[in-house]
Design a protein around this motif. Structure first.
Motif, mmCIF file in Angstrom:
data_model
loop_
_atom_site.group_PDB
_atom_site.id
_atom_site.type_symbol
_atom_site.label_atom_id
_atom_site.label_comp_id
_atom_site.label_asym_id
_atom_site.label_seq_id
_atom_site.Cartn_x
_atom_site.Cartn_y
_atom_site.Cartn_z
ATOM 1 N N LYS A 312 0.844 -1.185 0.000
ATOM 2 C CA LYS A 312 0.000 0.000 0.000
ATOM 3 C C LYS A 312 0.888 1.247 0.000
ATOM 4 O O LYS A 312 1.963 1.265 0.571
ATOM 5 C CB LYS A 312 -0.900 0.020 1.237
ATOM 6 N N GLY A 313 0.395 2.290 -0.635
ATOM 7 C CA GLY A 313 1.123 3.544 -0.647
ATOM 8 C C GLY A 313 2.279 3.572 -1.618
ATOM 9 O O GLY A 313 3.056 4.531 -1.632
ATOM 10 N N GLN A 314 2.430 2.509 -2.418
ATOM 11 C CA GLN A 314 3.510 2.449 -3.391
ATOM 12 C C GLN A 314 2.945 2.065 -4.752
ATOM 13 O O GLN A 314 1.830 1.555 -4.862
ATOM 14 C CB GLN A 314 4.572 1.436 -2.961
ATOM 15 N N SER A 315 3.732 2.340 -5.784
ATOM 16 C CA SER A 315 3.344 1.949 -7.148
ATOM 17 C C SER A 315 4.464 1.115 -7.754
ATOM 18 O O SER A 315 5.227 1.587 -8.603
ATOM 19 C CB SER A 315 3.099 3.199 -8.013
ATOM 20 N N PRO A 316 4.611 -0.134 -7.313
ATOM 21 C CA PRO A 316 5.728 -0.944 -7.797
ATOM 22 C C PRO A 316 5.553 -1.366 -9.246
ATOM 23 O O PRO A 316 4.445 -1.582 -9.721
ATOM 24 C CB PRO A 316 5.690 -2.161 -6.871
ATOM 25 N N LYS A 317 6.660 -1.496 -9.947
ATOM 26 C CA LYS A 317 6.624 -2.040 -11.296
ATOM 27 C C LYS A 317 6.490 -3.550 -11.205
ATOM 28 O O LYS A 317 7.179 -4.205 -10.422
ATOM 29 C CB LYS A 317 7.907 -1.670 -12.046
ATOM 30 N N VAL A 318 5.594 -4.107 -11.993
ATOM 31 C CA VAL A 318 5.360 -5.545 -12.014
ATOM 32 C C VAL A 318 5.707 -6.064 -13.407
ATOM 33 O O VAL A 318 5.178 -5.570 -14.405
ATOM 34 C CB VAL A 318 3.896 -5.882 -11.685
ATOM 35 N N SER A 319 6.612 -7.032 -13.484
ATOM 36 C CA SER A 319 6.946 -7.627 -14.772
ATOM 37 C C SER A 319 6.819 -9.135 -14.676
ATOM 38 O O SER A 319 6.983 -9.724 -13.603
ATOM 39 C CB SER A 319 8.364 -7.236 -15.202
ATOM 40 N N LEU A 320 6.499 -9.762 -15.796
ATOM 41 C CA LEU A 320 6.242 -11.193 -15.849
ATOM 42 C C LEU A 320 7.188 -11.864 -16.829
ATOM 43 O O LEU A 320 7.458 -11.334 -17.905
ATOM 44 C CB LEU A 320 4.799 -11.460 -16.287
ATOM 45 N N THR A 321 7.655 -13.040 -16.436
ATOM 46 C CA THR A 321 8.508 -13.843 -17.302
ATOM 47 C C THR A 321 7.929 -15.244 -17.394
ATOM 48 O O THR A 321 7.608 -15.852 -16.372
ATOM 49 C CB THR A 321 9.951 -13.914 -16.753
ATOM 50 N N LEU A 322 7.795 -15.752 -18.601
ATOM 51 C CA LEU A 322 7.320 -17.105 -18.823
ATOM 52 C C LEU A 322 8.513 -18.044 -18.961
ATOM 53 O O LEU A 322 9.426 -17.784 -19.746
ATOM 54 C CB LEU A 322 6.473 -17.152 -20.100
ATOM 55 N N ARG A 323 8.497 -19.130 -18.202
ATOM 56 C CA ARG A 323 9.604 -20.074 -18.246
ATOM 57 C C ARG A 323 9.087 -21.494 -18.434
ATOM 58 O O ARG A 323 8.132 -21.901 -17.771
ATOM 59 C CB ARG A 323 10.452 -19.998 -16.968
ATOM 60 N N TYR A 324 9.741 -22.219 -19.342
ATOM 61 C CA TYR A 324 9.420 -23.629 -19.523
ATOM 62 C C TYR A 324 10.561 -24.298 -20.262
ATOM 63 O O TYR A 324 11.381 -23.645 -20.915
ATOM 64 C CB TYR A 324 8.105 -23.811 -20.287
ATOM 65 N N GLU A 325 10.650 -25.617 -20.136
ATOM 66 C CA GLU A 325 11.626 -26.407 -20.874
ATOM 67 C C GLU A 325 11.096 -26.563 -22.286
ATOM 68 O O GLU A 325 10.137 -27.304 -22.524
ATOM 69 C CB GLU A 325 11.805 -27.788 -20.215
ATOM 70 N N GLY A 326 11.694 -25.857 -23.237
ATOM 71 C CA GLY A 326 11.066 -25.824 -24.535
ATOM 72 C C GLY A 326 11.988 -26.123 -25.686
ATOM 73 O O GLY A 326 13.205 -26.078 -25.546
ATOM 74 N N PRO A 327 11.356 -26.459 -26.838
ATOM 75 C CA PRO A 327 9.900 -26.592 -26.988
ATOM 76 C C PRO A 327 9.355 -27.821 -26.256
ATOM 77 O O PRO A 327 10.073 -28.793 -26.054
ATOM 78 C CB PRO A 327 9.708 -26.723 -28.500
#
Length: 379
Positions: A312-327
């Motif tokens: 609360k009271g903050q505006s954090p940056k949120v980033s997402l990373t997709l990880r998998y053994e691929g293909p």
């Protein structure tokens, strides 16, 4: 490991103005851990992989194993067990007890209430012997269950946490895993057996020494523990407005310090974070490449809504990373866990969300393999 960074979310989240509550001091809680029960997101951690002797917090695993066996039809609340003469001799009035008499015929329901409410050492042993045949077989089942749910740095030597020369040890991270499994897999059993204010059995009334139930709004358990070597500890939980938090405080120097830390910590958790929904239930979050399949890609989703807690009271940056053994290799079953979403929030521990296949992908037919090969040449 193929790490595919996806620009799914990279914008700051909004926040409300709120006064920042205090975190329990390191003197009061050298070990401290706080997680969101629904998501498993870590809200705070301090020395969470340090091993310590849990003492009576051991009984949480005995309780959880009983819940699991009830679910499997191996144990029933109205089953009745007797007290073996050698068990009565060893455990009568030894430490915390529900005062089982030598000739007791006691139900599983009563034993579990004794274990969860007044930390009954005698009740835990009678339950172990009755359900598994021997204490040794029950403890073996406790350790197997611990491994099954992902408690990678813990071991049990007794069903009740009585001193055993260090054979029983846990970490705060593992206790969080255990508590989360208990409240999410068995919510009705948790409500029935955990958090009672007291117990009257064999004409004797005793109260629950849980430091937050009845003091912190929404608190309902779970278990305290104490050893001279490890100090005072507590595995606790509370639920407000549909949101449940789980905490561990351990290695506290006194019971008063432990209680102060527990109350402060859980209040801090509720007052210091807002919950945000990143993806609705069953939403397609991303896709993963598939090799030798009837489809070139498979959609990915979580097993439920993806929510995060942000300060609360903050505006954090949120980033997402997709990880998998691929293909990925076909065939892939619908609902099979094949990837994970890594949620990075500025100033907070990394959070990982398992992702499953939204649809089935079968092995490619000969004709599909030809088209897949042609497609690979032109893409």
């Amino acid at each position: 490991m193929a790490a595919l960074t996806a620009a799914l979310i990279s914008t700051p989240l909004g926040a409300k103005d709120a006064k920042e509550p205090s975190i329990p001091s390191e003197d009061d809680a050298p070990i401290a851990y706080l997680i969101d029960a629904a998501s498993g997101q870590v809200l705070y951690q301090r020395d969470v992989d340090r091993r310590f002797m849990p003492a009576s917090i051991t009984k949480v695993m005995t309780t959880f194993l009983a819940f699991e066996w009830m679910e499997e039809g191996r144990l029933f609340p109205q089953q009745v067990y007797g007290v073996r003469p050698e068990t009565f001799k060893q455990w009568h009035r030894k430490g915390s007890t529900m005062f089982l008499p030598a000739d007791a015929r006691v139900t599983v329901d009563d034993l579990l209430h004794g274990i969860t409410t007044v930390s009954a050492n005698d009740g835990a042993v009678v339950l172990a012997e009755g359900a598994a045949g021997t204490v040794e077989d029950w403890v073996a089942a406790m350790n197997a269950k611990a491994r099954e749910i992902g408690m990678t740095n813990s071991h049990y030597g007794t069903p009740n946490g009585w001193m055993d020369e260090g054979k029983t040890f846990v970490t705060a991270r593992d206790l969080g895993t255990l508590a989360r499994a208990m409240v999410t897999r068995h919510p009705s059993k948790y409500r029935h057996f955990v958090g009672a204010k007291g117990l009257k059995y064999n004409g004797i009334e005793q109260r629950n020494h849980d430091p937050i139930s009845g003091v912190v709004p929404g608190a309902d358990g779970i278990k305290t523990g104490f050893t001279n070597q490890a100090g005072y500890g507590f595995l606790g939980s509370a639920k407000r407005n549909g949101r449940r938090l789980i905490m561990v405080v351990a290695a506290s120097p006194t019971g008063r310090a432990r209680n102060r830390a527990a109350r402060s910590f859980i209040e801090w958790g509720f007052k210091s974070f807002d919950s945000r929904t990143l993806f609705a239930n069953k939403a397609r979050i991303a896709s993963a490449r598939v090799q030798q399949g009837g489809a070139a890609q498979v959609g990915l989703t979580a097993r439920g809504p993806v929510r995060i807690s942000v300060p609360k009271g903050q505006s954090p940056k949120v980033s997402l990373t997709l990880r998998y053994e691929g293909p990925l290799q076909a065939p892939i079953a619908k609902g099979e866990e094949v990837a994970e979403l890594v949620v990075s929030i500025d100033g907070m521990p990394e959070h990982r969300v398992p992702l499953v296949a939204r649809e089935e992908v079968l092995k490619a037919t000969p004709v599909q393999r030809v088209f897949n090969a042609l497609r690979s040449w032109v893409t």
